[in-house]
Scaffold this active site. Sequence first.
Site, PDB file in Angstrom:
ATOM      1  N   ARG A  20       0.825  -1.220   0.000  1.00  0.00           N
ATOM      2  CA  ARG A  20       0.000   0.000   0.000  1.00  0.00           C
ATOM      3  C   ARG A  20       0.858   1.270   0.000  1.00  0.00           C
ATOM      4  NH1 ARG A  20      -5.345  -0.946   2.859  1.00  0.00           N
ATOM      5  NH2 ARG A  20      -6.267  -2.496   1.481  1.00  0.00           N
ATOM      6  N   ASP A 124     -15.289  11.787   9.913  1.00  0.00           N
ATOM      7  CA  ASP A 124     -14.247  10.842   9.511  1.00  0.00           C
ATOM      8  C   ASP A 124     -12.912  11.461   9.919  1.00  0.00           C
ATOM      9  OD1 ASP A 124     -14.295   8.337   7.301  1.00  0.00           O
ATOM     10  OD2 ASP A 124     -12.340   9.307   7.516  1.00  0.00           O
TER      11      ASP A 124
HETATM   12  C1  SAM Z   1     -14.545   1.451   5.008  1.00  0.00           C
HETATM   13  S1  SAM Z   1     -14.903   3.125   5.461  1.00  0.00           S
HETATM   14  C2  SAM Z   1     -16.551   2.935   6.114  1.00  0.00           C
HETATM   15  C3  SAM Z   1     -17.545   3.846   5.455  1.00  0.00           C
HETATM   16  C4  SAM Z   1     -19.011   3.622   5.837  1.00  0.00           C
HETATM   17  N1  SAM Z   1     -19.207   3.690   7.261  1.00  0.00           N
HETATM   18  C5  SAM Z   1     -19.518   2.300   5.299  1.00  0.00           C
HETATM   19  O1  SAM Z   1     -19.732   1.378   6.077  1.00  0.00           O
HETATM   20  O2  SAM Z   1     -19.695   2.185   4.085  1.00  0.00           O
HETATM   21  C6  SAM Z   1     -13.915   3.341   6.941  1.00  0.00           C
HETATM   22  C7  SAM Z   1     -13.630   4.805   7.274  1.00  0.00           C
HETATM   23  O3  SAM Z   1     -13.120   4.866   8.613  1.00  0.00           O
HETATM   24  C8  SAM Z   1     -12.247   5.973   8.681  1.00  0.00           C
HETATM   25  N2  SAM Z   1     -11.389   5.852   9.884  1.00  0.00           N
HETATM   26  C9  SAM Z   1     -10.340   5.007  10.106  1.00  0.00           C
HETATM   27  N3  SAM Z   1      -9.811   5.221  11.329  1.00  0.00           N
HETATM   28  C10 SAM Z   1     -10.551   6.214  11.912  1.00  0.00           C
HETATM   29  C11 SAM Z   1     -10.501   6.897  13.164  1.00  0.00           C
HETATM   30  N4  SAM Z   1      -9.576   6.594  14.094  1.00  0.00           N
HETATM   31  N5  SAM Z   1     -11.413   7.869  13.408  1.00  0.00           N
HETATM   32  C12 SAM Z   1     -12.353   8.200  12.474  1.00  0.00           C
HETATM   33  N6  SAM Z   1     -12.451   7.590  11.260  1.00  0.00           N
HETATM   34  C13 SAM Z   1     -11.565   6.615  10.981  1.00  0.00           C
HETATM   35  C14 SAM Z   1     -11.479   5.894   7.354  1.00  0.00           C
HETATM   36  O4  SAM Z   1     -10.903   7.143   7.019  1.00  0.00           O
HETATM   37  C15 SAM Z   1     -12.572   5.434   6.376  1.00  0.00           C
HETATM   38  O5  SAM Z   1     -13.132   6.524   5.685  1.00  0.00           O
END
Ligand code: SAM
Length: 255
Positions: A20, A124
């Site tokens: 990545r 986010d």
């Molecule tokens: C796979 S997406 C999920 C999107 C949506 N909730 C869904 O289920 O389709 C995961 C998101 O979590 C965010 N993320 C990861 N670590 C995080 C943190 N410590 N605090 C807030 N957001 C976080 C990432 O930036 C990413 O946009």
Amino acid sequence: MHEAVGLSFAASKKALVASRLASRIQKLGLDDYDDYLALIAGSDSRGEFQMAVDLLTTNETYFFREPQHYALLEQELSGNVQRPLSIWSAASSFGDEAYSTAMLLADMQQRGRIGGDWSILGTDISDRVLRSAVDAIYPLDRLRNVSPERRKRYCLRGEGGSDGLVQIHPDLRERVRFGRLNLCLPIENLGPFDVIFLRNVLIYFDADTKRAVVDRVLTQLRTGGLFFIGTAEGRAACDTPLKPLQPGVFRKCAA
Ligand SMILES: C[S@@+](CC[C@H](N)C(=O)[O-])C[C@H]1O[C@@H](n2cnc3c(N)ncnc32)[C@H](O)[C@@H]1O
């Protein structure tokens, strides 16, 4: 990464992490991973640190992901005509989850099933996805679960160079706010919410971080409120009392 944003990678993930980051390291003209580590650990590193987080997590999302969750939400909220409704999409990525919920609530309001006082917050950790969420422009494929009627009602079709893209209608965008929030830091005065989505983000955290994040997020949910996680994420291990309703859906109970 673990300390700052909760990301946790077992040794078995080494190849994934390496692949990545490889093209980014090449693009920056750096010699190796040590140089990249020095760069993101530096005092002036917020932008690149964020880039590394983006590369190591997936922002994958789409409209009406796990449609059975939206069906249950509709059923649970139906008849709630008096009280205001406040909803939090707690790892909103590009905003698909927040706008899907907005489409559902706008439809319910139109049919008189809920009142007009509702709002949605998407948060986010990534500034990049949040900027995109505010613009609310999506490739059509991400709306594959959105009915043609809803697309017509809530989306503007791109033309010419924007063919194949849609933008969420300003009236719906008005109902949804976005902001940056790190789930691994204390959360102050955000809620209380009636519904919280915390879907498909717990996968990045180790067991202790998961528990802490879930309990922290649940402090912002009203007693009786609905809590959603991804159905693939198992059960929500936490100290807050929850009643399971269906896979990935819980009701917060009184302590
Ligand atoms: C796979 S997406 C999920 C999107 C949506 N909730 C869904 O289920 O389709 C995961 C998101 O979590 C965010 N993320 C990861 N670590 C995080 C943190 N410590 N605090 C807030 N957001 C976080 C990432 O930036 C990413 O946009």
